[in-house]
Write an enzyme that holds these catalytic residues in place. Sequence first.
Site, PDB file in Angstrom:
ATOM      1  N   ASP A  78      -3.982   5.826   2.895  1.00  0.00           N
ATOM      2  CA  ASP A  78      -2.561   6.049   3.156  1.00  0.00           C
ATOM      3  C   ASP A  78      -1.983   6.938   2.053  1.00  0.00           C
ATOM      4  O   ASP A  78      -2.116   8.152   2.100  1.00  0.00           O
ATOM      5  CB  ASP A  78      -1.857   4.692   3.247  1.00  0.00           C
ATOM      6  CG  ASP A  78      -0.426   4.763   3.762  1.00  0.00           C
ATOM      7  OD1 ASP A  78       0.147   5.863   3.798  1.00  0.00           O
ATOM      8  OD2 ASP A  78       0.127   3.721   4.115  1.00  0.00           O
TER       9      ASP A  78
ATOM     10  N   LYS B 206      -4.516   8.109   7.519  1.00  0.00           N
ATOM     11  CA  LYS B 206      -3.219   8.589   7.995  1.00  0.00           C
ATOM     12  C   LYS B 206      -3.093  10.079   7.725  1.00  0.00           C
ATOM     13  O   LYS B 206      -3.430  10.556   6.640  1.00  0.00           O
ATOM     14  CB  LYS B 206      -2.073   7.849   7.308  1.00  0.00           C
ATOM     15  CG  LYS B 206      -1.848   6.466   7.844  1.00  0.00           C
ATOM     16  CD  LYS B 206      -0.545   5.891   7.309  1.00  0.00           C
ATOM     17  CE  LYS B 206      -0.310   4.503   7.866  1.00  0.00           C
ATOM     18  NZ  LYS B 206       0.971   3.949   7.374  1.00  0.00           N
TER      19      LYS B 206
ATOM     20  N   VAL C 254       0.385   0.173  11.031  1.00  0.00           N
ATOM     21  CA  VAL C 254      -0.564  -0.430  11.955  1.00  0.00           C
ATOM     22  C   VAL C 254      -1.100  -1.748  11.405  1.00  0.00           C
ATOM     23  O   VAL C 254      -1.135  -1.966  10.194  1.00  0.00           O
ATOM     24  CB  VAL C 254      -1.736   0.526  12.264  1.00  0.00           C
ATOM     25  CG1 VAL C 254      -1.248   1.755  13.019  1.00  0.00           C
ATOM     26  CG2 VAL C 254      -2.466   0.949  10.998  1.00  0.00           C
TER      27      VAL C 254
ATOM     28  N   ASP D 270      -3.067  -6.013   7.710  1.00  0.00           N
ATOM     29  CA  ASP D 270      -2.072  -7.050   7.974  1.00  0.00           C
ATOM     30  C   ASP D 270      -0.676  -6.607   7.585  1.00  0.00           C
ATOM     31  O   ASP D 270      -0.483  -5.560   6.964  1.00  0.00           O
ATOM     32  CB  ASP D 270      -2.424  -8.343   7.228  1.00  0.00           C
ATOM     33  CG  ASP D 270      -2.296  -8.215   5.725  1.00  0.00           C
ATOM     34  OD1 ASP D 270      -1.186  -7.973   5.229  1.00  0.00           O
ATOM     35  OD2 ASP D 270      -3.316  -8.355   5.026  1.00  0.00           O
TER      36      ASP D 270
END
Length: 181
Positions: A102, A130, A152, A158
């Site tokens: 990310d 991403k 997501v 989570d």
Amino acid sequence: MQAALDRILFDEATIHRRLDELAEKISHDYRDRELTVVAILNGSVILMADLLRRIPLPLRLDFVSVASYDGGIESSGELIFRQVSLPDVAGRDVLILDDILDSGVTLATIREKLETARPASVRICVLLEKRKTRVRAVDADYVGFEIADEFVVGYGLDYMERYGNLPCIGVLRKDLIAPTG
């Protein structure tokens, strides 16, 4: 729990097919060598279990526990290591395994720390990458799927310690995400 998803991006069968492909590529790249896998807790646990069972190589497994999200949906930019010492990777071929690339903070920081131990090589494998500008420059050598810059969950990913056990990966409904600020 799937009702918490706005939409499913990858179902379980699609994920498993992609893991077969990744395992084949990793097995080929590390043939005739012992692989040291450093899995990043907690998000990579499901990926680790499913992927490593598909890799027929001698390997060592270790873990690094870090935190950067602190209950939110974006990285805080600060990485906190939760153990006293890092795995012994000197002279080893290392594959860092994580659920998602990310901001780049987590993977860049862990790679830099591991490289101080002088491993033979360091590569990175992520389930998701991403498409976005990163805070820290880092590239994954093995990528399961590229996704848009959306929050997501599922398959280990989570939100506030929920939804990680979903067998699929999907976009969490916005109304379930606590406002930040």
